[in-house]
Design a protein around this motif. Structure first.
Motif, PDB file in Angstrom:
ATOM      1  N   SER A 138      10.013   0.058   6.211  1.00  0.00           N
ATOM      2  CA  SER A 138       9.667  -0.847   7.316  1.00  0.00           C
ATOM      3  C   SER A 138       9.374  -0.085   8.602  1.00  0.00           C
ATOM      4  N   ARG A 139       9.761   1.189   8.675  1.00  0.00           N
ATOM      5  CA  ARG A 139       9.509   1.999   9.869  1.00  0.00           C
ATOM      6  C   ARG A 139       8.098   2.606   9.882  1.00  0.00           C
ATOM      7  N   GLN A 140       7.455   2.694   8.715  1.00  0.00           N
ATOM      8  CA  GLN A 140       6.209   3.455   8.629  1.00  0.00           C
ATOM      9  C   GLN A 140       5.041   2.763   9.335  1.00  0.00           C
ATOM     10  N   ARG A 141       4.260   3.530  10.074  1.00  0.00           N
ATOM     11  CA  ARG A 141       2.979   3.040  10.595  1.00  0.00           C
ATOM     12  C   ARG A 141       1.865   4.058  10.390  1.00  0.00           C
ATOM     13  N   GLN A 176       0.843  -1.191   0.000  1.00  0.00           N
ATOM     14  CA  GLN A 176       0.000   0.000   0.000  1.00  0.00           C
ATOM     15  C   GLN A 176       0.878   1.242   0.000  1.00  0.00           C
ATOM     16  N   GLU A 177       0.524   2.197  -0.849  1.00  0.00           N
ATOM     17  CA  GLU A 177       1.338   3.410  -0.955  1.00  0.00           C
ATOM     18  C   GLU A 177       1.316   4.177   0.357  1.00  0.00           C
ATOM     19  N   VAL A 178       2.481   4.656   0.778  1.00  0.00           N
ATOM     20  CA  VAL A 178       2.567   5.395   2.032  1.00  0.00           C
ATOM     21  C   VAL A 178       3.659   6.451   1.917  1.00  0.00           C
ATOM     22  N   GLU A 179       3.375   7.641   2.444  1.00  0.00           N
ATOM     23  CA  GLU A 179       4.366   8.717   2.478  1.00  0.00           C
ATOM     24  C   GLU A 179       5.167   8.618   3.764  1.00  0.00           C
ATOM     25  N   SER A 180       6.469   8.798   3.644  1.00  0.00           N
ATOM     26  CA  SER A 180       7.340   8.678   4.807  1.00  0.00           C
ATOM     27  C   SER A 180       7.012   9.737   5.847  1.00  0.00           C
ATOM     28  N   TYR A 181       6.931   9.308   7.090  1.00  0.00           N
ATOM     29  CA  TYR A 181       6.709  10.198   8.219  1.00  0.00           C
ATOM     30  C   TYR A 181       8.029  10.744   8.752  1.00  0.00           C
ATOM     31  N   HIS A 182       9.142  10.153   8.300  1.00  0.00           N
ATOM     32  CA  HIS A 182      10.434  10.454   8.902  1.00  0.00           C
ATOM     33  C   HIS A 182      11.421  11.162   7.988  1.00  0.00           C
ATOM     34  N   HIS A 197       6.581   5.814  -0.777  1.00  0.00           N
ATOM     35  CA  HIS A 197       6.798   4.403  -1.102  1.00  0.00           C
ATOM     36  C   HIS A 197       5.583   3.924  -1.894  1.00  0.00           C
ATOM     37  N   LYS A 198       5.773   3.741  -3.194  1.00  0.00           N
ATOM     38  CA  LYS A 198       4.669   3.381  -4.085  1.00  0.00           C
ATOM     39  C   LYS A 198       4.490   1.867  -4.153  1.00  0.00           C
ATOM     40  N   LYS A 199       3.262   1.448  -4.442  1.00  0.00           N
ATOM     41  CA  LYS A 199       2.958   0.029  -4.518  1.00  0.00           C
ATOM     42  C   LYS A 199       3.783  -0.642  -5.610  1.00  0.00           C
ATOM     43  N   GLY A 200       4.111  -1.898  -5.362  1.00  0.00           N
ATOM     44  CA  GLY A 200       4.852  -2.667  -6.340  1.00  0.00           C
ATOM     45  C   GLY A 200       6.079  -3.329  -5.748  1.00  0.00           C
ATOM     46  N   CYS A 201       6.669  -4.245  -6.496  1.00  0.00           N
ATOM     47  CA  CYS A 201       7.839  -5.000  -6.042  1.00  0.00           C
ATOM     48  C   CYS A 201       9.094  -4.450  -6.702  1.00  0.00           C
ATOM     49  N   ARG A 202      10.161  -4.298  -5.917  1.00  0.00           N
ATOM     50  CA  ARG A 202      11.409  -3.766  -6.462  1.00  0.00           C
ATOM     51  C   ARG A 202      12.557  -4.029  -5.490  1.00  0.00           C
ATOM     52  N   ASP A 203      13.771  -3.847  -5.993  1.00  0.00           N
ATOM     53  CA  ASP A 203      14.962  -3.903  -5.162  1.00  0.00           C
ATOM     54  C   ASP A 203      15.142  -2.549  -4.480  1.00  0.00           C
ATOM     55  N   MET A 204      15.400  -2.564  -3.171  1.00  0.00           N
ATOM     56  CA  MET A 204      15.565  -1.333  -2.409  1.00  0.00           C
ATOM     57  C   MET A 204      16.949  -1.254  -1.789  1.00  0.00           C
ATOM     58  N   GLU A 205      17.500  -0.039  -1.785  1.00  0.00           N
ATOM     59  CA  GLU A 205      18.721   0.216  -1.032  1.00  0.00           C
ATOM     60  C   GLU A 205      18.397   0.197   0.456  1.00  0.00           C
ATOM     61  N   GLY A 206      19.449   0.237   1.268  1.00  0.00           N
ATOM     62  CA  GLY A 206      19.254   0.154   2.716  1.00  0.00           C
ATOM     63  C   GLY A 206      18.367   1.238   3.277  1.00  0.00           C
ATOM     64  N   TRP A 207      18.584   2.501   2.901  1.00  0.00           N
ATOM     65  CA  TRP A 207      17.797   3.590   3.485  1.00  0.00           C
ATOM     66  C   TRP A 207      16.321   3.448   3.145  1.00  0.00           C
TER      67      TRP A 207
END
Length: 406
Positions: A277-280, A229-235, A261-271
């Motif tokens: 994974s931090r978003q709630r 699900q698309e989510v905008e970073s809070y941080h 963070h847009k919907k879909g599958c992809r390779d992500m860098e560490g940041w």
């Protein structure tokens, strides 16, 4: 216990580098996964280091490759950079529970802390709380998260000047860290709280520094994640196309753009993987969705590590060891790290099953002006099944507890 001394990132730049399971549910049955309950099928020979990677996903990315698979001494050498401490206190398994014996089921407590360099080390809460259960067969692994806002009875702690009482479970870590307890004291208090809540004693524990996790992912190059699900970073914000913490982005005085963070599958860098994974906030089920995303990240890191060729590449292996040393503190109880790894040599990364607490949705009650979560009866039954080592049967009878994140 003396205060826990931790290495923390000195830079505010978030880009700086410092199962498979088959369907039991039928064509319309939800997750399309099964849990193995019968005889073991023939298994491929995964590198020993990859098995340890599974133990805590990429958290324990500290093992060696095929070349040292028969040598505990060599394994001990490559894991020597990992910081170890007593994280369980009195919450370890008793002798009657098999605490001196790794032949039976193994339960490990994983605690994630997300700190900044300026934060008081005694004012840290563990917002990621995961019980890792490996049955006596040692051929499967389960991740079960406990909601950070769950109301619990936190046991008394004389050193912390805590007389015991009701609190959110994530505050148990902060209570234990008070008055010099440090991170080890925080973990011990959390372990005691969870044992009081569920009856589960632990064979080991790890404290994950999610800031340090970034260096582990960077050592791998990337991880493959599917955003559901698309989510905008809070941080974080983008400044000149570069991701920065909100506070640091504001200091630049430059235009800021949201990190989305847009919907879909992809390779992500560490940041990017860690920020996702931090978003709630902004997620349909808040912290419950975050719990699943963090489990998803651990499994993705484990899978990438197993596919990355580090087992035969000394440079990659050394990079992983160095990164892991910055990412977590480890306690394997009465067992040495090499013994712990060898005991679990039958587990492979695809045997990691992610489970949902409270059906993955809110079960809130109001306590004063704040809401707290309560564990539903089915979740209490799930933790009882962990304690009694019959989780496979429980999951087979309650397939809706399986997370469908990929």
């Amino acid at each position: 216990m003396p205060a826990q001394t931790r290495r923390r990132p000195t830079s505010s730049d978030p880009t700086e580098k410092p199962i498979r399971v088959e369907s039991i549910l039928g064509p319309n049955g939800g997750s399309g996964r099964t849990i193995k309950t019968g005889r073991r099928a023939p298994r491929r020979k995964d590198p020993l280091w990859a098995r340890l990677t599974l133990i805590v996903g990429a958290v324990l990315m500290v093992t060696s490759g095929v070349a040292i698979a028969g040598s505990k001494a060599a394994l001990n050498q490559v894991t020597s950079s990992i910081e170890q401490d007593n994280l369980l206190g009195g919450a370890g398994k008793s002798e009657a529970e098999g605490g001196k014996d790794l032949k039976g089921p193994i339960d490990m407590l994983l605690l994630g802390v997300d700190v900044r360099g300026s934060w008081d080390p005694e004012d840290v809460r563990a917002d990621t709380i995961i019980v890792l259960h490996i049955p006596a067969s040692h051929d499967q692994a389960y991740l079960v998260s406990i909601p950070r806002d769950t109301e619990v009875q936190v046991p008394a702690n004389k050193r912390a000047n805590w007389n015991g009482g009701a609190a959110k479970i994530n505050s148990a870590f902060e209570i234990g860290a008070r008055n010099g307890g440090g991170w080890a004291g925080g973990a011990q208090q959390m372990a005691a709280t969870i044992k009081s809540l569920t009856g589960i004693g632990f064979d080991g524990a790890a404290i994950i520094d999610f800031g340090g996790f970034r260096s582990v992912i960077d050592a791998l190059g990337s991880v493959h994640l599917c955003v559901d699900q698309e989510v905008e970073s809070y941080h974080m914000k983008l400044v000149d196309g570069k991701p920065m913490w909100n506070a640091d982005a504001k200091k630049t005085g430059k235009p800021m753009k949201p990190v989305v963070h847009k919907k879909g599958c992809r390779d992500m860098e560490g940041w990017e993987a860690l920020d996702y994974s931090r978003q709630r906030y902004g997620l349909k089920n808040g912290d419950y969705d975050r719990q699943q995303h963090q489990q998803q990240l651990i499994k993705a890191m484990a899978k990438k590590a197993m596919e990355d060729g580090a087992a035969t590449n000394p440079l990659k292996l050394n990079a992983l060891m160095k990164a892991a040393g910055k990412a977590f503190v480890l306690d394997t109880g009465s067992a040495s790290v090499p013994d712990f790894v060898f005991t679990l040599r039958g587990v492979a990364a695809n045997d990691m099953v992610m489970l949902r607490t409270n059906d993955g949705s809110f079960n809130s009650t109001t306590q004063g002006e704040e809401e707290r979560e309560q564990l539903k009866p089915i979740s209490l039954e799930m933790f009882k099944a962990v304690k009694e080592d019959r989780l496979a049967e429980f999951v087979a009878a309650n397939p809706n507890v399986i997370s469908n994140k990929k």
